[in-house]
Write a protein that holds these residues in place. Structure first.
Motif, mmCIF file in Angstrom:
data_model
loop_
_atom_site.group_PDB
_atom_site.id
_atom_site.type_symbol
_atom_site.label_atom_id
_atom_site.label_comp_id
_atom_site.label_asym_id
_atom_site.label_seq_id
_atom_site.Cartn_x
_atom_site.Cartn_y
_atom_site.Cartn_z
ATOM 1 N N UNK A 34 0.858 -1.192 0.000
ATOM 2 C CA UNK A 34 0.000 0.000 0.000
ATOM 3 C C UNK A 34 0.891 1.238 0.000
ATOM 4 N N UNK A 35 0.798 2.016 -1.086
ATOM 5 C CA UNK A 35 1.670 3.177 -1.234
ATOM 6 C C UNK A 35 1.448 4.212 -0.137
ATOM 7 N N UNK A 36 0.273 4.172 0.516
ATOM 8 C CA UNK A 36 -0.023 5.140 1.578
ATOM 9 C C UNK A 36 1.016 5.088 2.700
ATOM 10 N N UNK A 103 17.626 11.041 2.443
ATOM 11 C CA UNK A 103 17.899 9.763 3.106
ATOM 12 C C UNK A 103 16.837 9.423 4.137
ATOM 13 N N UNK A 104 16.510 10.395 4.983
ATOM 14 C CA UNK A 104 15.525 10.146 6.037
ATOM 15 C C UNK A 104 14.144 9.905 5.446
ATOM 16 N N UNK A 105 13.782 10.730 4.458
ATOM 17 C CA UNK A 105 12.472 10.563 3.829
ATOM 18 C C UNK A 105 12.341 9.220 3.135
ATOM 19 N N UNK A 106 13.351 8.882 2.317
ATOM 20 C CA UNK A 106 13.295 7.609 1.596
ATOM 21 C C UNK A 106 13.427 6.422 2.551
ATOM 22 N N UNK A 107 14.285 6.558 3.582
ATOM 23 C CA UNK A 107 14.473 5.461 4.535
ATOM 24 C C UNK A 107 13.175 5.161 5.283
ATOM 25 N N UNK A 108 12.537 6.201 5.824
ATOM 26 C CA UNK A 108 11.285 5.984 6.539
ATOM 27 C C UNK A 108 10.186 5.520 5.588
ATOM 28 N N UNK A 109 10.172 6.085 4.372
ATOM 29 C CA UNK A 109 9.174 5.677 3.392
ATOM 30 C C UNK A 109 9.295 4.204 3.045
ATOM 31 N N UNK A 110 10.525 3.782 2.686
ATOM 32 C CA UNK A 110 10.756 2.383 2.353
ATOM 33 C C UNK A 110 10.523 1.481 3.570
ATOM 34 N N UNK A 111 10.975 1.956 4.733
ATOM 35 C CA UNK A 111 10.869 1.137 5.943
ATOM 36 C C UNK A 111 9.406 0.842 6.270
ATOM 37 N N UNK A 112 8.588 1.885 6.306
ATOM 38 C CA UNK A 112 7.170 1.684 6.615
ATOM 39 C C UNK A 112 6.481 0.857 5.532
ATOM 40 N N UNK A 113 6.869 1.071 4.264
ATOM 41 C CA UNK A 113 6.290 0.299 3.169
ATOM 42 C C UNK A 113 6.636 -1.182 3.310
ATOM 43 N N UNK A 114 7.954 -1.481 3.460
ATOM 44 C CA UNK A 114 8.389 -2.871 3.582
ATOM 45 C C UNK A 114 7.820 -3.523 4.844
ATOM 46 N N UNK A 115 7.879 -2.780 5.958
ATOM 47 C CA UNK A 115 7.433 -3.335 7.234
ATOM 48 C C UNK A 115 5.955 -3.694 7.199
ATOM 49 N N UNK A 116 5.132 -2.765 6.725
ATOM 50 C CA UNK A 116 3.690 -3.019 6.708
ATOM 51 C C UNK A 116 3.296 -4.066 5.669
ATOM 52 N N UNK A 117 4.067 -4.147 4.569
ATOM 53 C CA UNK A 117 3.808 -5.183 3.567
ATOM 54 C C UNK A 117 4.107 -6.564 4.145
ATOM 55 N N UNK A 118 5.276 -6.699 4.781
ATOM 56 C CA UNK A 118 5.659 -7.982 5.389
ATOM 57 C C UNK A 118 4.720 -8.334 6.543
ATOM 58 N N UNK A 312 4.177 10.393 14.746
ATOM 59 C CA UNK A 312 2.891 11.101 14.814
ATOM 60 C C UNK A 312 2.427 11.497 13.412
ATOM 61 N N UNK A 313 3.358 12.048 12.604
ATOM 62 C CA UNK A 313 3.003 12.421 11.234
ATOM 63 C C UNK A 313 2.612 11.171 10.438
ATOM 64 N N UNK A 314 3.431 10.108 10.568
ATOM 65 C CA UNK A 314 3.144 8.864 9.838
ATOM 66 C C UNK A 314 1.772 8.305 10.202
ATOM 67 N N UNK A 315 1.498 8.154 11.499
ATOM 68 C CA UNK A 315 0.252 7.534 11.931
ATOM 69 C C UNK A 315 -0.961 8.323 11.439
ATOM 70 N N UNK A 316 -0.906 9.646 11.549
ATOM 71 C CA UNK A 316 -2.044 10.467 11.138
ATOM 72 C C UNK A 316 -2.230 10.490 9.625
ATOM 73 N N UNK A 317 -1.119 10.619 8.884
ATOM 74 C CA UNK A 317 -1.212 10.639 7.417
ATOM 75 C C UNK A 317 -1.667 9.277 6.889
ATOM 76 N N UNK A 318 -1.089 8.188 7.425
ATOM 77 C CA UNK A 318 -1.451 6.853 6.941
ATOM 78 C C UNK A 318 -2.904 6.520 7.264
#
Length: 328
Positions: A34-36, A103-118, A312-318
């Motif tokens: 989920x790209x969100x 780095x931080x944006x892409x790292x957190x973006x990829x991390x949350x994407x991979x983590x939630x997918x797995x 906080x930003x991640x949880x609310x935006x997602x």
């Protein structure tokens, strides 16, 4: 249609198979992307970086200062702020901010994407199914390794830009960089792919940091919702997200900080080490245990609020974006 057939059909619709093993493995995994989660992760990472980058820069300069290389000396956090501002101006406090934001944006973006997918694949699509500490650690570790593979070159450039002191700058030299892209190109030309992946081995140990943080964060959220007799994926308040993010980050940071010092020193071109073990031996030989915790105070001052802002930003935006998807 017979009543038995009707009952079977109804039960099948109401109780879809929970195990992903009953589906084609490849299709099952990709169906949980989920790209969100990526957009929300990028939003949180970039926001926290733009606010707190000066603390990251100071942490890096403390970490590499082993007394054997020519580097500015700071008496403490406030002294470092004042000295950098006087010598290098406001822009000096934001050296390396571009690769840091990338780095931080892409790292957190990829991390949350991979983590939630797995995580979604393990849960079989049932977000209300608790995983337990071991599976949370597994999902977070796998996400961390995949993220590190994709972002390590950006961290190398960020570290080196943060360590370009004003009195040593010569932008015509291959050893100094005008910005992120210039740094990536020069490192590749002079050091090859190996140069872009300096610090990767201690970075692998750092995966345990993210795994420990996510496991603690998820378990605290789940336990709190279970205590309130609510589904574990129930949205919390901002204050509750802040509290769980801060506690989980403090635990992870205190437990795994030494790898960050080793990684930073391996990425610094002013130091020369044969490898990770050589860096560990020399750090201990010259500075003792204290050497592995240099920069811990500015690091905690930065990473705890950074983690709080990011989560906080991640949880609310997602939650907002996933709700829109569900409503559609």
């Amino acid at each position: 249609m017979s009543s038995a057939t009707t009952t079977t059909t109804t039960n099948s619709a109401a109780n879809p198979p929970k195990s992903p093993k009953k589906m084609n493995g490849k299709l099952s995994l990709f169906s949980h992307i989920k790209y969100e989660h990526m957009v929300a992760g990028i939003s949180g990472g970039v926001t926290s970086t733009l606010i707190l980058h000066p603390l990251d820069l100071i942490k890096i300069r403390f970490a590499v200062n082993d007394g054997r290389v020519a580097a500015p000396q700071y008496r403490g956090l406030s002294s470092a702020f004042v000295t950098i501002f006087r010598q290098e101006g406001f822009r000096g406090l934001y050296k390396g901010v571009t690769p840091n934001a990338w780095g931080s944006g892409s790292a957190w973006g990829f991390y949350f994407l991979f983590y939630n997918t797995i995580k979604g694949w393990i849960q079989g699509g049932n977000a209300a199914q608790p995983l337990g500490p071991a599976l949370h650690m597994l999902a977070a570790s796998e996400a961390g390794i995949l993220t590190l593979l994709m972002t390590n070159p950006i961290w190398v450039v960020k570290t080196r830009l943060c360590l370009q002191y004003e009195n040593k700058l010569d932008l015509t030299s291959n050893e100094n960089y005008r910005g992120m892209m210039d740094g990536l190109i020069k490192i590749y030309k002079t050091e090859g792919v190996k140069g872009l992946y300096r610090g990767f081995v201690p970075g692998m140990f750092g995966v345990s940091h993210g795994a420990l943080q996510f496991m603690t964060y998820e378990e605290m959220k789940n336990s709190y919702n279970e205590y309130r007799k609510l589904p574990i994926d129930t949205k919390l308040t901002t204050a509750e997200y802040l509290t769980f993010a801060a506690i989980s980050k403090l635990i992870a940071a205190a437990a795994t900080y030494p790898y960050q010092v080793i990684r930073t020193r391996l990425q610094d071109k002013n130091h020369s080490y044969k490898g990770t073990w050589d860096c560990i031996k020399k750090t201990y030989s010259y500075e003792g245990i204290y050497g592995f915790y240099k920069g811990l105070k500015p690091n905690l001052t930065r990473v705890v609020p950074a983690s709080c802002i990011t989560f906080v930003v991640y949880e609310n935006v997602s939650h907002f974006m996933l709700k829109r998807r569900k409503d559609k």
